[in-house]
Design a protein around this motif. Structure first.
Motif, PDB file in Angstrom:
ATOM      1  N   ALA A  69       0.882  -1.291   0.032  1.00  0.00           N
ATOM      2  CA  ALA A  69       0.071   0.125   0.082  1.00  0.00           C
ATOM      3  C   ALA A  69       0.850   1.197  -0.104  1.00  0.00           C
ATOM      4  O   ALA A  69       0.586   2.413  -0.367  1.00  0.00           O
ATOM      5  N   LYS A  70       2.152   1.095   0.534  1.00  0.00           N
ATOM      6  CA  LYS A  70       2.807   2.319   0.510  1.00  0.00           C
ATOM      7  C   LYS A  70       3.479   2.697  -0.731  1.00  0.00           C
ATOM      8  O   LYS A  70       4.193   3.799  -0.821  1.00  0.00           O
ATOM      9  N   GLY A  71       3.668   1.786  -1.581  1.00  0.00           N
ATOM     10  CA  GLY A  71       4.210   1.891  -2.999  1.00  0.00           C
ATOM     11  C   GLY A  71       5.545   1.887  -3.100  1.00  0.00           C
ATOM     12  O   GLY A  71       6.296   1.302  -2.242  1.00  0.00           O
ATOM     13  N   VAL A  72       6.017   2.092  -4.226  1.00  0.00           N
ATOM     14  CA  VAL A  72       7.368   1.893  -4.671  1.00  0.00           C
ATOM     15  C   VAL A  72       7.857   3.267  -5.333  1.00  0.00           C
ATOM     16  O   VAL A  72       7.121   3.973  -5.779  1.00  0.00           O
ATOM     17  N   VAL A  73       9.189   3.523  -5.094  1.00  0.00           N
ATOM     18  CA  VAL A  73       9.838   4.799  -6.033  1.00  0.00           C
ATOM     19  C   VAL A  73      11.005   4.093  -6.861  1.00  0.00           C
ATOM     20  O   VAL A  73      11.546   3.236  -6.350  1.00  0.00           O
ATOM     21  N   ALA A  74      11.213   4.719  -7.878  1.00  0.00           N
ATOM     22  CA  ALA A  74      12.301   4.229  -8.865  1.00  0.00           C
ATOM     23  C   ALA A  74      12.877   5.320  -9.500  1.00  0.00           C
ATOM     24  O   ALA A  74      12.244   6.475  -9.534  1.00  0.00           O
ATOM     25  N   ARG A 128      19.959  11.933  -8.743  1.00  0.00           N
ATOM     26  CA  ARG A 128      18.702  11.058  -8.689  1.00  0.00           C
ATOM     27  C   ARG A 128      18.282  10.159  -7.554  1.00  0.00           C
ATOM     28  O   ARG A 128      17.268   9.890  -7.026  1.00  0.00           O
ATOM     29  N   GLU A 129      19.461   9.505  -7.086  1.00  0.00           N
ATOM     30  CA  GLU A 129      19.514   8.468  -6.108  1.00  0.00           C
ATOM     31  C   GLU A 129      19.090   9.194  -4.612  1.00  0.00           C
ATOM     32  O   GLU A 129      18.264   8.774  -3.811  1.00  0.00           O
ATOM     33  N   ALA A 130      19.617  10.490  -4.593  1.00  0.00           N
ATOM     34  CA  ALA A 130      19.204  11.155  -3.305  1.00  0.00           C
ATOM     35  C   ALA A 130      18.065  11.386  -3.352  1.00  0.00           C
ATOM     36  O   ALA A 130      17.072  11.687  -2.227  1.00  0.00           O
ATOM     37  N   LYS A 134      14.884  10.207  -0.650  1.00  0.00           N
ATOM     38  CA  LYS A 134      14.148  11.122   0.330  1.00  0.00           C
ATOM     39  C   LYS A 134      12.867  10.942   0.277  1.00  0.00           C
ATOM     40  O   LYS A 134      12.225  10.957   1.165  1.00  0.00           O
ATOM     41  N   LEU A 135      12.480  10.737  -0.965  1.00  0.00           N
ATOM     42  CA  LEU A 135      11.040  10.157  -1.207  1.00  0.00           C
ATOM     43  C   LEU A 135      10.427   8.739  -0.591  1.00  0.00           C
ATOM     44  O   LEU A 135       9.370   8.734  -0.090  1.00  0.00           O
ATOM     45  N   GLY A 140       7.752   5.991   3.012  1.00  0.00           N
ATOM     46  CA  GLY A 140       7.878   4.737   3.467  1.00  0.00           C
ATOM     47  C   GLY A 140       7.715   3.606   2.392  1.00  0.00           C
ATOM     48  O   GLY A 140       7.343   2.369   2.617  1.00  0.00           O
ATOM     49  N   ALA A 141       8.050   3.996   1.280  1.00  0.00           N
ATOM     50  CA  ALA A 141       7.846   3.130  -0.086  1.00  0.00           C
ATOM     51  C   ALA A 141       9.198   2.344  -0.114  1.00  0.00           C
ATOM     52  O   ALA A 141      10.245   2.597   0.312  1.00  0.00           O
ATOM     53  N   VAL A 142       8.935   1.330  -1.113  1.00  0.00           N
ATOM     54  CA  VAL A 142      10.202   0.529  -1.573  1.00  0.00           C
ATOM     55  C   VAL A 142      10.970   1.003  -2.671  1.00  0.00           C
ATOM     56  O   VAL A 142      10.272   1.426  -3.784  1.00  0.00           O
ATOM     57  N   LEU A 143      12.347   1.123  -2.564  1.00  0.00           N
ATOM     58  CA  LEU A 143      12.733   1.543  -3.597  1.00  0.00           C
ATOM     59  C   LEU A 143      13.367   0.327  -4.608  1.00  0.00           C
ATOM     60  O   LEU A 143      13.721  -0.630  -4.220  1.00  0.00           O
TER      61      LEU A 143
END
Length: 326
Positions: A69-74, A128-130, A134-135, A140-143
């Motif tokens: 539910a907290k989603g993902v970041v890429a 971009r990694e920083a 931060k996001l 609380g998302a998964v990278l």
């Protein structure tokens, strides 16, 4: 942890309901040019138009349902972005993608059309990694990294399993396999898969000039950063250095790498469109560029080339085809 062959087998089972099993086709035109048997792995026909969906799908399906539910970041210039966005939509997860503002518009628009939120950054000035870290902390998302992740590498490695299975159906023992390379998740994963399947093929990375971190690292026996500089037309292949996990695997499974110029990439894109009747983006055509430029001699041999992506602006492909028209 570096993935093993069993992880690729497991990934194949996980993504089978979602990913396209792309064809391996023999190119009679390239056979005539090279004097060998040349096969093309058409990842341009994969879901979202590139191999990246494989790794993204495998990585996301491994996330426990209680954490989705907290989603993902890429972070991605486009193909990984679309792969993550498509997989997130399948599994009902929010996706936020950090993309360079100069990414090809079809990749940005394709990512947005798949329901992902986009944060743009300046490729030359921003980290971009920083931004992604931060996001992730805020949400609380998964990278979901583009290459340096065991789940991603295993997912990309399913390409190699399919190549091994289809080559056997052709009755062919492959001698050489060429794959586009950025951070190295695809080329190292497919090399591991081929080796595990019993293939003795030499697997080569192909990168743009000055962004050939894998080639330089293999030569040095340690991770080496390429000099970079002027951006390549292969926007998908500009990671300056292979990933840590990737190189730990790559140094044991890859043959020497190759680098190609932008002019050679343009010629390959034009050749694919005019002669093979295939629309391939510059980065996706890197393996073809290396073959056409004579980086490897396949006379009397069998070779497979990965056409890894087709997400280019049509006008760009048309201009390259015009430039190299007879």
């Amino acid at each position: 942890m570096v993935p093993g062959f069993a992880d690729i087998i497991a990934a194949q089972a996980r993504i089978a309901p979602y990913a396209v099993r792309t064809p391996l086709v023999e190119s009679w035109q390239l056979n005539a040019i090279t004097g060998g048997r040349v096969f093309l792995k058409l990842e341009i026909l994969q879901r979202t138009g590139s191999f990246k969906f494989r790794g993204a799908c495998n990585r996301l399906v491994m996330i426990p349902e209680s954490e989705r539910a907290k989603g993902v970041v890429a972070f991605s210039s486009g193909n990984h972005a679309q792969g993550v966005a498509a997989a997130a939509r399948l599994f009902g997860m929010p996706a936020l993608i950090v993309m360079p503002s100069d990414a090809p518009r079809p990749k940005i628009e394709g990512t947005r059309a798949l329901g992902a939120e986009i944060v743009e950054y300046d490729r030359l000035r921003d980290d971009r990694e920083a931004i992604a870290a931060k996001l992730c902390a805020e949400r609380g998302a998964v990278l979901v990294k583009p290459f340096d992740d065991a789940g991603i590498i295993a997912g990309q490695g399913t390409t190699g399993l399919e190549i091994a299975e289809d080559a056997a159906r052709f009755g062919v023992n492959l001698d050489e396999v060429l794959s586009p390379c950025s951070g190295g998740g695809l080329v190292s994963g497919l090399a591991l898969a081929l080796k595990g399947a019993g293939s003795t093929a030499r697997v080569h990375s192909v990168e743009p000039d000055n962004f050939d971190g894998m080639k330089r690292s293999l030569e040095a026996g340690a991770r080496v950063q390429a000099p970079g500089g002027k951006l390549s037309i292969a926007d998908a292949l500009m990671a300056p250095i292979p990933g840590v996990l990737v190189f730990e695997l790559a140094k044991d499974v890859l043959a020497p790498g190759f680098a190609v110029s932008d002019a050679e990439l343009e010629r390959a894109v034009a050749f694919a469109a005019q002669t093979l009747k295939l629309l391939v983006e510059p980065g996706g055509a890197a393996a073809l560029a290396a073959l056409l430029a004579g980086r490897v001699d396949v006379k009397g041999k069998a070779a497979a080339l990965i056409l890894s992506g087709g997400n280019a602006e049509f006008a760009q492909i048309a201009e390259m085809a015009r430039k190299f028209s007879a």
